[in-house]
Design an enzyme around this catalytic site. Sequence first.
Site, PDB file in Angstrom:
ATOM      1  CG  LEU A   1      -2.060  -0.952   1.265  1.00 32.70           C
ATOM      2  CD1 LEU A   1      -2.730  -0.920   2.634  1.00 32.70           C
ATOM      3  CD2 LEU A   1      -3.053  -0.637   0.165  1.00 32.70           C
ATOM      4  N   GLY A   2       1.961   1.173   0.676  1.00 34.29           N
ATOM      5  CA  GLY A   2       2.771   2.380   0.782  1.00 34.29           C
ATOM      6  C   GLY A   2       4.116   2.071   1.383  1.00 34.29           C
TER       7      GLY A   2
ATOM      8  N   GLY B   1       7.299   3.976   3.622  1.00 34.23           N
ATOM      9  CA  GLY B   1       7.866   5.135   4.298  1.00 34.23           C
ATOM     10  C   GLY B   1       9.351   4.889   4.429  1.00 34.23           C
TER      11      GLY B   1
ATOM     12  CG  PHE C   1      12.312   4.938   9.595  1.00 31.98           C
ATOM     13  CD1 PHE C   1      13.626   4.529   9.694  1.00 31.98           C
ATOM     14  CD2 PHE C   1      12.034   6.276   9.428  1.00 31.98           C
ATOM     15  CE1 PHE C   1      14.655   5.442   9.639  1.00 31.98           C
ATOM     16  CE2 PHE C   1      13.065   7.200   9.382  1.00 31.98           C
ATOM     17  CZ  PHE C   1      14.378   6.784   9.488  1.00 31.98           C
ATOM     18  N   GLY C   2       9.312   2.025   7.313  1.00 26.82           N
ATOM     19  CA  GLY C   2       8.401   0.899   7.321  1.00 26.82           C
ATOM     20  C   GLY C   2       7.666   0.810   6.010  1.00 26.82           C
TER      21      GLY C   2
ATOM     22  CB  VAL D   1       1.601   0.563   4.745  1.00 30.00           C
ATOM     23  CG1 VAL D   1       0.177   0.257   5.186  1.00 30.00           C
ATOM     24  CG2 VAL D   1       2.242   1.588   5.665  1.00 30.00           C
TER      25      VAL D   1
ATOM     26  CE  LYS E   1       3.685   3.570   9.559  1.00 29.67           C
ATOM     27  NZ  LYS E   1       3.280   4.932   9.932  1.00 29.67           N
TER      28      LYS E   1
ATOM     29  CG  ASP F   1       4.225  14.785   8.611  1.00 31.00           C
ATOM     30  OD1 ASP F   1       4.362  15.804   7.891  1.00 31.00           O
ATOM     31  OD2 ASP F   1       4.703  13.685   8.320  1.00 31.00           O
TER      32      ASP F   1
HETATM   33  P1  ADP Z   1       5.075   6.788   7.127  1.00 23.07           P
HETATM   34  O1  ADP Z   1       5.197   7.046   8.599  1.00 23.07           O
HETATM   35  O2  ADP Z   1       6.194   5.949   6.624  1.00 23.07           O
HETATM   36  O3  ADP Z   1       4.838   8.038   6.322  1.00 23.07           O
HETATM   37  P2  ADP Z   1       2.264   6.165   6.816  1.00 23.07           P
HETATM   38  O4  ADP Z   1       1.525   5.687   8.024  1.00 23.07           O
HETATM   39  O5  ADP Z   1       2.020   7.577   6.400  1.00 23.07           O
HETATM   40  O6  ADP Z   1       3.806   5.850   6.981  1.00 23.07           O
HETATM   41  O7  ADP Z   1       1.936   5.180   5.616  1.00 23.07           O
HETATM   42  C1  ADP Z   1       2.617   5.315   4.376  1.00 23.07           C
HETATM   43  C2  ADP Z   1       1.623   5.199   3.229  1.00 23.07           C
HETATM   44  O8  ADP Z   1       0.985   3.900   3.251  1.00 23.07           O
HETATM   45  C3  ADP Z   1       0.459   6.193   3.300  1.00 23.07           C
HETATM   46  O9  ADP Z   1       0.790   7.450   2.736  1.00 23.07           O
HETATM   47  C4  ADP Z   1      -0.616   5.445   2.503  1.00 23.07           C
HETATM   48  O10 ADP Z   1      -0.406   5.588   1.111  1.00 23.07           O
HETATM   49  C5  ADP Z   1      -0.375   3.989   2.889  1.00 23.07           C
HETATM   50  N1  ADP Z   1      -1.212   3.625   4.055  1.00 23.07           N
HETATM   51  C6  ADP Z   1      -0.874   3.763   5.352  1.00 23.07           C
HETATM   52  N2  ADP Z   1      -1.846   3.345   6.188  1.00 23.07           N
HETATM   53  C7  ADP Z   1      -2.855   2.933   5.398  1.00 23.07           C
HETATM   54  C8  ADP Z   1      -4.174   2.411   5.660  1.00 23.07           C
HETATM   55  N3  ADP Z   1      -4.607   2.256   6.910  1.00 23.07           N
HETATM   56  N4  ADP Z   1      -4.951   2.110   4.596  1.00 23.07           N
HETATM   57  C9  ADP Z   1      -4.482   2.320   3.331  1.00 23.07           C
HETATM   58  N5  ADP Z   1      -3.275   2.798   3.006  1.00 23.07           N
HETATM   59  C10 ADP Z   1      -2.456   3.125   4.023  1.00 23.07           C
HETATM   60 MG    MG Z   2       5.284   8.363  10.118  1.00 29.17          MG
END
Ligand code: ADP
Ligand code: MG
Length: 293
Positions: free
Chosen positions: A13-14, A16, A18-19, A21, A36, A157
Amino acid sequence: VEWINEFEVVKDLGMGSFGTVKLVRDSKSGDLYAMKVFDKEKLRNKWIGATNMLEDVEKEIKILKLMDHPNCIKLYEVLDNPENEKLFLRLEYCEGGQSMLFDAPLISRMNTWFSTAPFSMDQISVEPLSEDTARRYFIDLLDGLEYMHDNNIIHRDIKPENLLLTKDGKVKLADFGTGQVLSEGEDTIAFSPGTPAFLAPEACRKGQYSGRAADIWAAGVTLYTFLHGRSPFICANPLQIYKMIREEPIGFSSHLSPDCRDLLRRLLDKDFRRRIKMKEIREHPWILQGSAE
Ligand code: ADP
Ligand code: MG
Ligand code: MG
């Protein structure tokens, strides 16, 4: 998944720094969740200033556990087995997360387009949302943010890529890793990294500032982005963006209604003492237009 037997990975899904998703399916119930995933070893070895990234994740978990609101992502479970080098947060899945204005790679590109190569505006802009759609999303954002602020939590943020869309078009706040829990009645916070293009002018300087007012500024930059299809602060030089935020007047599209432009102007007031407060936003004509429907 090899690491957690009850869940199978559907897709990424995504990502970051450090992780990652992942979309996962509970093999028994068939329910979908966003998982995550953090690498504990990597986090332990990574410091930003005096903050260890593992502490940041612990803070993210602490904040997620404090919250219970329809416009904030829900945490179902923390999977942290000492024998496993990975730590998992099982979160509510928002399946509309990939809508254009919320497209993470695109937004990141807008925020960090710090290249020496020339770029054209259409590389960093998308079709703006209509005022009605932007208002609906913005009110969802306000609902979640007001709940946080009422509970003495600052997000720090707020930006489109940390807003997730559900299947039925509701917006939820996510990503609480940079958040801060204040004591009752307290409002000031110290310098925080955040995302440059969304930092309030007072947060670009050293020293203390109002956490709530800075979140409202970032919500204003987010609303601006919804309505213009791009961030108000785009510049080729990373060091110049802070100066731009502090000093440069912001222009608004002439296609916007006067009420809409008025709200943007008040959200993006560079003087945080004068900047519009949560209560006043609720009473603003552009916002009230939404509840009249
Ligand atoms: P980071 O701390 O690395 O920025 P995020 O929590 O913002 O992590 O998650 C990174 C990306 O993953 C988000 O911008 C989104 O695109 C996707 N994502 C995160 N959580 C969800 C969720 N609950 N449902 C769908 N997509 C998600
Ligand atoms: Mg974050
Ligand atoms: Mg994020």
